[in-house]
Design an enzyme around this catalytic site. Structure first.
Site, PDB file in Angstrom:
ATOM      1  N   GLU A 111      -2.835  39.649   5.268  1.00 31.08           N
ATOM      2  CA  GLU A 111      -1.687  39.821   4.379  1.00 31.08           C
ATOM      3  C   GLU A 111      -2.014  40.804   3.259  1.00 31.08           C
ATOM      4  O   GLU A 111      -1.186  41.667   2.921  1.00 31.08           O
ATOM      5  CB  GLU A 111      -1.275  38.463   3.799  1.00 31.08           C
ATOM      6  CG  GLU A 111      -0.678  37.532   4.853  1.00 31.08           C
ATOM      7  CD  GLU A 111      -0.421  36.131   4.338  1.00 31.08           C
ATOM      8  OE1 GLU A 111       0.622  35.550   4.697  1.00 31.08           O
ATOM      9  OE2 GLU A 111      -1.260  35.592   3.581  1.00 31.08           O
ATOM     10  N   GLU A 131      -3.303  30.325  11.653  1.00 36.51           N
ATOM     11  CA  GLU A 131      -2.565  29.229  11.028  1.00 36.51           C
ATOM     12  C   GLU A 131      -2.146  28.158  12.027  1.00 36.51           C
ATOM     13  O   GLU A 131      -2.122  26.960  11.707  1.00 36.51           O
ATOM     14  CB  GLU A 131      -1.335  29.783  10.289  1.00 36.51           C
ATOM     15  CG  GLU A 131      -1.653  30.449   8.959  1.00 36.51           C
ATOM     16  CD  GLU A 131      -2.231  31.843   9.100  1.00 36.51           C
ATOM     17  OE1 GLU A 131      -2.609  32.433   8.072  1.00 36.51           O
ATOM     18  OE2 GLU A 131      -2.300  32.354  10.244  1.00 36.51           O
TER      19      GLU A 131
END
Length: 255
Positions: A111, A131
């Protein structure tokens, strides 16, 4: 301008930020995130481009999960929105930012990288969004920034399976723009940053501010915005200097 977990070195008009949590593979904790935000909130006036990198063989292994488990739902939402604020400050703060990547570029590390404008990866680099294997969801902007690079279909598969992409695959997918040999990412990133810093400041600023926003617009709105950006840059003193330098076969001397 040094933080124990973020080393900052300014050399001429380029600042190099080195994340320094080697025992955590530079996992992002609140203190590191705040140090990054502090720099981009008030960078030195002489700096025209930034390089961000890691240490001890890794760029950033993502969110420090030892902090994540201590938050309730409300706290996690506020923390996620705080990440969005910092990533927006990197992407839209006005300074071109180059990532020098190696080793882990995982979760929040990806990110962070995708909030920068130019990305350089050593062959050791691997990209991952694990995730799904952790029972959580991205929270630092990946669903928008990484999703727009990969597309929703490929990002969904990446999160569901926890697959890793290596540097060569990352290059073909757009997760990085350059692949270099081991030990060469920082030098390559700094070289690119110096070249970018030598551009006209206004055109750099407009490119950073406009292009990603134009991608959110309708065709008609995007084209109109493009015309406004062209009008601002092409009537500036730097444009006059750039044209004169081209005609006179010399390097431009921008502000």
């Amino acid at each position: 301008m040094n933080d124990p977990i973020l080393n900052i070195v300014v050399n001429g008009d380029v600042a190099t930020l080195t994340m320094n949590r080697p025992d955590k593979r530079n996992a992002m904790c609140d203190d590191l995130l705040e140090a990054i935000e502090s720099f981009f909130s008030n960078p030195p006036k002489t700096v025209k481009a930034v390089v961000i990198s890691g240490t001890a063989g890794h760029f950033c292994s993502g969110l420090d999960l030892s902090e994540h488990v201590a938050r309730d739902a409300e706290g996690t939402m506020h923390h996620s929105r705080g990440w969005h604020t910092v990533m927006d400050r990197i992407q839209f703060g006005g300074l071109p930012v180059v990532s020098a990547m190696f080793g882990a570029v995982i979760g929040g590390g990806l990110e962070l990288a995708c909030a920068t404008h130019v990305r350089v990866a050593e062959t050791s680099t691997f990209f991952q969004l694990p995730e799904g294997r952790r029972g959580i969801f991205v929270g630092g902007g990946a669903s928008v920034r990484v999703g727009r690079i990969l597309g929703a279909d490929r990002m969904t598969e990446m999160m569901l399976t926890g697959r890793k992409y290596d540097a060569g695959e990352g290059l073909s997918l757009g997760l990085t723009h350059y692949v270099v040999d081991p030990g060469e990412a920082l030098a390559k990133a700094q070289d690119l940053a110096r070249k970018i810093a030598s551009n006209a400041p206004l055109s750099n600023y407009i490119m950073i501010q406009a292009l990603s926003r134009i991608s959110d617009m309708s065709k008609a709105d995007g084209l109109f915005t493009e015309s406004l950006c062209a009008a601002l840059t092409q009537t500036s003193p730097d444009a006059t200097e750039g044209l004169a330098a081209f005609i006179e076969k010399r390097s431009p001397k921008f502000r």
